[in-house]
Design an enzyme around this catalytic site. Structure first.
Site, short mmCIF file in Angstrom:
data_model
loop_
_atom_site.label_atom_id
_atom_site.label_comp_id
_atom_site.label_asym_id
_atom_site.label_seq_id
_atom_site.Cartn_x
_atom_site.Cartn_y
_atom_site.Cartn_z
N GLY A 15 -18.04 -4.08 -5.42
CA GLY A 15 -17.28 -2.84 -5.25
C GLY A 15 -16.48 -2.51 -6.50
O GLY A 15 -15.94 -3.41 -7.15
N ARG A 76 -25.22 -3.79 -5.81
CA ARG A 76 -25.46 -5.09 -5.19
C ARG A 76 -26.95 -5.38 -5.32
O ARG A 76 -27.78 -4.54 -4.99
CB ARG A 76 -25.00 -5.09 -3.74
N ASP A 107 -15.54 -12.17 -5.29
CA ASP A 107 -16.09 -13.49 -5.00
C ASP A 107 -17.62 -13.50 -4.88
O ASP A 107 -18.27 -14.46 -5.27
CB ASP A 107 -15.44 -14.11 -3.76
N THR A 130 -11.12 -6.51 -7.80
CA THR A 130 -11.26 -6.11 -6.39
C THR A 130 -9.91 -5.64 -5.89
O THR A 130 -8.88 -6.27 -6.19
CB THR A 130 -11.76 -7.27 -5.50
N ILE A 131 -9.89 -4.55 -5.13
CA ILE A 131 -8.60 -4.05 -4.66
C ILE A 131 -8.00 -4.92 -3.57
O ILE A 131 -6.80 -4.82 -3.28
CB ILE A 131 -8.71 -2.58 -4.15
N ASP A 132 -8.80 -5.80 -2.96
CA ASP A 132 -8.30 -6.60 -1.83
C ASP A 132 -7.34 -7.70 -2.25
O ASP A 132 -6.62 -8.25 -1.42
CB ASP A 132 -9.48 -7.23 -1.07
N ASP A 134 -7.90 -10.77 -3.00
CA ASP A 134 -8.19 -11.96 -2.19
C ASP A 134 -8.91 -13.05 -2.98
O ASP A 134 -9.65 -13.85 -2.41
CB ASP A 134 -9.03 -11.57 -0.97
N MET A 174 -7.74 -0.47 3.49
CA MET A 174 -8.80 -1.45 3.25
C MET A 174 -8.25 -2.88 3.31
O MET A 174 -7.07 -3.11 3.08
CB MET A 174 -9.46 -1.19 1.89
N ARG A 176 -10.77 -6.02 4.79
CA ARG A 176 -11.53 -6.57 5.92
C ARG A 176 -11.15 -8.01 6.22
O ARG A 176 -11.07 -8.42 7.37
CB ARG A 176 -13.03 -6.47 5.62
N GLY A 190 7.73 1.68 4.72
CA GLY A 190 8.62 1.63 5.88
C GLY A 190 7.93 1.76 7.21
O GLY A 190 8.46 2.38 8.15
N ALA A 191 6.74 1.17 7.35
CA ALA A 191 6.00 1.25 8.61
C ALA A 191 6.73 0.53 9.73
O ALA A 191 7.42 -0.47 9.50
CB ALA A 191 4.61 0.65 8.43
N GLU A 192 6.57 1.04 10.93
CA GLU A 192 7.21 0.42 12.10
C GLU A 192 6.47 -0.84 12.56
O GLU A 192 7.04 -1.72 13.20
CB GLU A 192 7.28 1.42 13.26
N LYS A 218 13.88 6.86 17.37
CA LYS A 218 12.80 7.31 16.50
C LYS A 218 11.81 8.16 17.28
O LYS A 218 11.30 7.75 18.32
CB LYS A 218 12.06 6.10 15.89
N ARG A 252 -2.16 9.91 16.47
CA ARG A 252 -3.19 10.35 15.54
C ARG A 252 -3.64 9.16 14.69
O ARG A 252 -2.91 8.19 14.52
CB ARG A 252 -2.65 11.44 14.61
N GLN A 260 -8.88 4.71 -1.73
CA GLN A 260 -8.05 3.62 -2.29
C GLN A 260 -8.72 2.95 -3.48
O GLN A 260 -8.06 2.29 -4.28
CB GLN A 260 -7.78 2.57 -1.22
#
Length: 328
Positions: A15, A76, A107, A130-132, A134, A174, A176, A190-192, A218, A252, A260
């Protein structure tokens, strides 16, 4: 005695991630600085099999440090998973008088490099792209910082809509198998609630958290979900579960998806790519092989390639604790 490396090939594989072009530029210019030849291979390992090579010079990589994606493109390769495919790739590299290969990828790409090295003793150096985030052996992979900023910016905009309409938004990012983007973006925006693959917090806890937020006044909330969340439900099923149990919420879903992975790399990713590219070339010229260059305590360091693949990057437990406190 190790053969002197005079010509280096560079590929981008798997990727794409922001910062890959900056890494290509760094590899090419480091080669030019040390008077080594450099060739690029289009479409990763598949390009090696099909002899899709291009000579790269310091001037041929002008004005790419700010561009997302990869000028060498990526693919790939099923053929490279076969002995016949790897044999053809090796023959093509030798025909081009290439002495070593720098692989920019994750990897899966590194796994291919390790197998290739074992079969042919061909020098391999990995640059983690890689953006992950990992990959073991580095605190940051190329593209992670940019993807994180993209996610936070998108969540900030979604919150404006959530606040305007008293809505609950599930935002899928993203990741996985790794929750680095979700956890950091969730805290930063600031996610709940934040749901990640490394932690199975359970659906009941999520409901309790949302109900608590509702009772505290909230009228809108954001739940950030990594695509590999361990709840066993996808983001749409999660949204339906909340709607069924909390009908007072208008729910939603927003899936950020491949946006991303695109866009101009952040300054951090450009600098990181430049540092890793130079180190990769220097190690290759010194006769080092089968390692990945990464960032440890803000210093560029080498990690055995197999260890980088098999090692486990752990989620930041302190940030998990901070996340719990911030949702109070």
């Amino acid at each position: 005695m190790t053969k002197k490396v005079k010509k280096i090939a560079v590929i981008t594989s798997g990727g794409d991630s922001p910062g890959m072009n900056a890494a290509i530029r760094s590899v090419v210019r480091a080669c030019a600085y040390y008077r080594a030849e450099c060739v690029g291979v289009y479409r990763g390992y598949q390009g090696m099999i099909e002899s899709d090579f291009v000579t790269l010079t310091a001037r041929s990589v002008n004005n790419i440090i700010n561009k997302g994606g990869t000028i060498l493109r990526s693919a790939r390769s099923k053929d490279f998973r076969t002995k016949e495919g790897r044999k053809k790739a090796y023959e093509n590299l030798k025909e081009q008088n290439v002495d070593g290969l720098i692989v920019i990828g994750g990897d899966g790409s590194f796994t291919g490099g390790v197998v290739f090295n074992k079969e042919y003793g061909f020098p391999i150096i990995g640059i983690p792209g890689t953006i992950d985030n990992d990959i073991f052996g580095t605190s940051h992979t190329l593209g992670y910082d940019t993807a994180l900023n993209t996610a936070v910016e998108a969540i900030d905009k979604i919150r404006d809509t959530a606040s305007s309409h008293n809505r609950l938004f599930f935002v899928e990012v993203m990741g996985r198998d790794a929750g680095f983007i979700a956890l950091n973006a969730g805290v930063g925006a600031g996610a709940e609630e934040i749901l990640i693959p490394e932690e199975d917090l359970g659906l009941e806890r999520m409901l309790e958290s949302l109900q608590k937020s509702r009772r505290s006044g909230k009228s809108s909330s954001i739940v950030v979900v990594a695509e590999g969340d361990r709840s066993g439900k996808n983001v749409y099923e999660l949204a339906q579960y909340v709607e069924d149990n909390m009908p007072e919420y208008e729910v939603r879903v927003s899936v950020l998806g491949h946006m991303q992975r695109g866009g101009s790399p952040s300054c951090f990713d450009r600098v990181l790519a430049s540092r890793l590219g130079v180190k990769a070339v220097e190690l290759m010229l010194d006769g080092t092989t089968n390692v990945m260059v990464g960032l440890k305590d803000n210093k560029v360091a080498a990690t055995n390639l197999e260890k980088a693949i098999k090692g486990q990057s752990s989620i930041n437990s302190e940030l998990l604790r901070v996340s719990d406190i911030m949702t109070t």
